[in-house]
Design a protein around this motif. Structure first.
Motif, mmCIF file in Angstrom:
data_model
loop_
_atom_site.group_PDB
_atom_site.id
_atom_site.type_symbol
_atom_site.label_atom_id
_atom_site.label_comp_id
_atom_site.label_asym_id
_atom_site.label_seq_id
_atom_site.Cartn_x
_atom_site.Cartn_y
_atom_site.Cartn_z
ATOM 1 N N SER A 70 0.812 -1.213 0.000
ATOM 2 C CA SER A 70 0.000 0.000 0.000
ATOM 3 C C SER A 70 0.847 1.265 0.000
ATOM 4 C CB SER A 70 -0.928 0.002 1.226
ATOM 5 O OG SER A 70 -1.838 -1.077 1.159
ATOM 6 N N ALA A 71 2.163 1.123 0.096
ATOM 7 C CA ALA A 71 3.047 2.294 0.055
ATOM 8 C C ALA A 71 2.986 2.938 -1.324
ATOM 9 C CB ALA A 71 4.479 1.881 0.388
ATOM 10 N N ALA A 72 3.377 4.210 -1.397
ATOM 11 C CA ALA A 72 3.329 4.960 -2.656
ATOM 12 C C ALA A 72 4.127 4.224 -3.733
ATOM 13 C CB ALA A 72 3.880 6.359 -2.448
ATOM 14 N N PRO A 73 3.522 3.988 -4.905
ATOM 15 C CA PRO A 73 4.221 3.256 -5.962
ATOM 16 C C PRO A 73 5.092 4.156 -6.826
ATOM 17 C CG PRO A 73 1.983 3.691 -6.665
ATOM 18 C CD PRO A 73 2.117 4.256 -5.261
ATOM 19 N N GLN A 74 6.057 3.546 -7.469
ATOM 20 C CA GLN A 74 6.869 4.214 -8.479
ATOM 21 C C GLN A 74 7.244 3.155 -9.517
ATOM 22 O OE1 GLN A 74 10.291 5.361 -5.945
ATOM 23 N NE2 GLN A 74 11.496 3.921 -7.129
ATOM 24 N N ARG A 75 7.853 3.587 -10.627
ATOM 25 C CA ARG A 75 8.303 2.609 -11.607
ATOM 26 C C ARG A 75 9.498 1.845 -11.048
ATOM 27 N NH1 ARG A 75 4.495 1.207 -15.103
ATOM 28 N NH2 ARG A 75 3.410 3.050 -15.863
ATOM 29 N N VAL A 76 9.418 0.528 -11.093
ATOM 30 C CA VAL A 76 10.525 -0.321 -10.660
ATOM 31 C C VAL A 76 10.875 -1.270 -11.804
ATOM 32 C CG1 VAL A 76 9.865 -0.161 -8.231
ATOM 33 C CG2 VAL A 76 8.980 -2.049 -9.622
ATOM 34 N N HIS A 77 11.966 -1.985 -11.656
ATOM 35 C CA HIS A 77 12.395 -2.901 -12.704
ATOM 36 C C HIS A 77 11.410 -4.058 -12.860
ATOM 37 C CE1 HIS A 77 14.733 -6.182 -14.571
ATOM 38 N NE2 HIS A 77 15.480 -5.229 -15.125
ATOM 39 N N GLY A 78 11.055 -4.686 -11.760
ATOM 40 C CA GLY A 78 10.044 -5.733 -11.774
ATOM 41 C C GLY A 78 10.545 -7.146 -11.999
ATOM 42 N N ASP A 79 11.817 -7.316 -12.372
ATOM 43 C CA ASP A 79 12.357 -8.669 -12.612
ATOM 44 C C ASP A 79 13.843 -8.704 -12.257
ATOM 45 O OD1 ASP A 79 12.268 -11.336 -13.364
ATOM 46 O OD2 ASP A 79 12.634 -10.926 -15.485
ATOM 47 N N VAL A 80 14.163 -8.165 -11.100
ATOM 48 C CA VAL A 80 15.565 -8.094 -10.675
ATOM 49 C C VAL A 80 15.982 -9.428 -10.058
ATOM 50 C CG1 VAL A 80 17.224 -6.973 -9.151
ATOM 51 C CG2 VAL A 80 15.482 -5.605 -10.288
ATOM 52 N N HIS A 81 16.851 -10.119 -10.763
ATOM 53 C CA HIS A 81 17.476 -11.323 -10.215
ATOM 54 C C HIS A 81 18.882 -11.418 -10.803
ATOM 55 C CE1 HIS A 81 16.769 -13.323 -14.078
ATOM 56 N NE2 HIS A 81 15.489 -13.025 -13.981
ATOM 57 N N GLY A 82 19.636 -12.400 -10.357
ATOM 58 C CA GLY A 82 21.042 -12.482 -10.744
ATOM 59 C C GLY A 82 21.274 -12.581 -12.236
ATOM 60 N N GLY A 83 20.317 -13.133 -12.977
ATOM 61 C CA GLY A 83 20.482 -13.253 -14.415
ATOM 62 C C GLY A 83 20.329 -11.943 -15.161
ATOM 63 N N ASN A 84 19.773 -10.934 -14.503
ATOM 64 C CA ASN A 84 19.559 -9.636 -15.146
ATOM 65 C C ASN A 84 20.488 -8.544 -14.619
ATOM 66 O OD1 ASN A 84 17.567 -10.521 -16.877
ATOM 67 N ND2 ASN A 84 15.900 -10.072 -15.450
ATOM 68 N N ILE A 85 21.481 -8.927 -13.847
ATOM 69 C CA ILE A 85 22.432 -7.957 -13.291
ATOM 70 C C ILE A 85 23.810 -8.228 -13.873
ATOM 71 C CG2 ILE A 85 23.556 -7.129 -11.180
ATOM 72 C CD1 ILE A 85 21.022 -7.764 -9.672
ATOM 73 N N LEU A 86 24.408 -7.193 -14.458
ATOM 74 C CA LEU A 86 25.755 -7.304 -15.016
ATOM 75 C C LEU A 86 26.771 -6.865 -13.972
ATOM 76 C CD1 LEU A 86 25.103 -5.681 -18.520
ATOM 77 C CD2 LEU A 86 24.978 -8.102 -17.896
ATOM 78 N N THR A 87 27.838 -7.607 -13.851
ATOM 79 C CA THR A 87 28.879 -7.272 -12.884
ATOM 80 C C THR A 87 30.252 -7.429 -13.507
ATOM 81 O OG1 THR A 87 29.006 -9.533 -12.028
ATOM 82 C CG2 THR A 87 27.468 -8.046 -10.933
ATOM 83 N N VAL A 88 31.183 -6.687 -12.956
ATOM 84 C CA VAL A 88 32.596 -6.889 -13.222
ATOM 85 C C VAL A 88 33.254 -7.012 -11.849
ATOM 86 C CG1 VAL A 88 34.726 -5.897 -14.094
ATOM 87 C CG2 VAL A 88 32.622 -5.653 -15.431
ATOM 88 N N GLY A 89 33.741 -8.203 -11.534
ATOM 89 C CA GLY A 89 34.261 -8.432 -10.195
ATOM 90 C C GLY A 89 33.149 -8.271 -9.172
ATOM 91 N N GLN A 90 33.361 -7.386 -8.217
ATOM 92 C CA GLN A 90 32.388 -7.139 -7.161
ATOM 93 C C GLN A 90 31.475 -5.951 -7.475
ATOM 94 O OE1 GLN A 90 32.106 -8.980 -4.175
ATOM 95 N NE2 GLN A 90 33.520 -10.397 -5.172
ATOM 96 N N GLN A 91 31.631 -5.348 -8.632
ATOM 97 C CA GLN A 91 30.908 -4.118 -8.953
ATOM 98 C C GLN A 91 29.754 -4.388 -9.911
ATOM 99 O OE1 GLN A 91 33.324 -1.087 -10.723
ATOM 100 N NE2 GLN A 91 31.691 0.448 -10.729
ATOM 101 N N VAL A 92 28.567 -3.885 -9.559
ATOM 102 C CA VAL A 92 27.424 -3.945 -10.462
ATOM 103 C C VAL A 92 27.605 -2.873 -11.523
ATOM 104 C CG1 VAL A 92 24.928 -3.634 -10.687
ATOM 105 C CG2 VAL A 92 25.864 -4.846 -8.705
ATOM 106 N N THR A 93 27.537 -3.271 -12.782
ATOM 107 C CA THR A 93 27.769 -2.323 -13.874
ATOM 108 C C THR A 93 26.516 -2.052 -14.703
ATOM 109 O OG1 THR A 93 28.484 -4.149 -15.287
ATOM 110 C CG2 THR A 93 30.201 -2.947 -14.085
ATOM 111 N N GLY A 94 25.459 -2.807 -14.485
ATOM 112 C CA GLY A 94 24.244 -2.552 -15.241
ATOM 113 C C GLY A 94 23.155 -3.553 -14.919
#
Length: 203
Positions: A70-94
């Motif tokens: 019930s909290a105020a909504p905003q646009r979110v990604h909606g499908d954030v999981h490890g397969g959709n996150i790009l990393t280089v080493g320990q850094q999230v890059t996209g």
């Protein structure tokens, strides 16, 4: 003189494929109505034993789940999981696969990521998932984009919301509910009070 920005790193990704509407802004909202819809799907189509087990893990937290949504909504990604996150080493890059973008409370993506991470861990035949893995994620997120106390308090409920929503998705789209998703709901229920940052509780 301004310091020169670091050189951009090239990261191989899949060829973009348009699916659905351009830029993928979906019309659905993650709110109390969607929670009720997911619950009806599970109750109507899960076997009796699985339905009873899921109810035992979800119903005690129902009010917290509805309140979190019930909290105020905003646009979110909606499908954030490890397969959709790009990393280089320990850094999230996209973050890729932006074809959902529903309206939801800001913490929804965090809850979704935690639920998916638990699912993958359990689906890999691990007996459980260390709570420190989730705490590490929340600490890193909070360092970059501070959570309010209300947002922090809602995170365990949003993780359970996401588990229920994913059970709903797999039933509707694939006519199955993997046992590991029921185990995910069980794990979130068992660790419900720990899926947030304790420092904010004391703030």
């Amino acid at each position: 003189a301004h310091p020169r920005p670091p050189p951009q790193q090239e990261i191989p990704v899949a060829v973009p494929v348009l699916a659905g509407c351009p830029f993928g802004v979906e019309s659905w909202t993650a709110g109390p109505d969607s929670l009720a819809t997911s619950w009806r799907t599970a109750q109507d189509r899960l076997p009796a034993t699985a339905r009873t087990e899921l109810s035992a893990h979800v119903r005690p937290h129902w009010d917290a789940m509805a309140r979190a949504l019930s909290a105020a909504p905003q646009r979110v990604h909606g499908d954030v999981h490890g397969g959709n996150i790009l990393t280089v080493g320990q850094q999230v890059t996209g973050i890729i696969d932006c074809d959902h973008l529903p309206l939801a409370p800001r913490g929804y993506d965090l809850g979704y990521y935690m639920a998916f991470a638990v699912h993958w861990w359990l689906d890999g035949d691990q007996p459980t998932r260390p709570i420190g893995e989730s705490r590490h994620l929340l600490t890193g997120y909070h360092a970059v984009s501070p959570l309010t106390q209300a947002e922090n308090e809602a995170l365990p409920a949003l993780a359970l919301v996401s588990a229920l929503g994913l059970i709903d998705y797999f039933i509707r789209e694939h006519d199955l509910a993997e046992e590991s998703w029921l185990r995910t709901a069980r794990w979130i229920d068992a660790n419900f009070g720990a899926l947030k940052l304790p420092a904010l509780d004391r703030a």
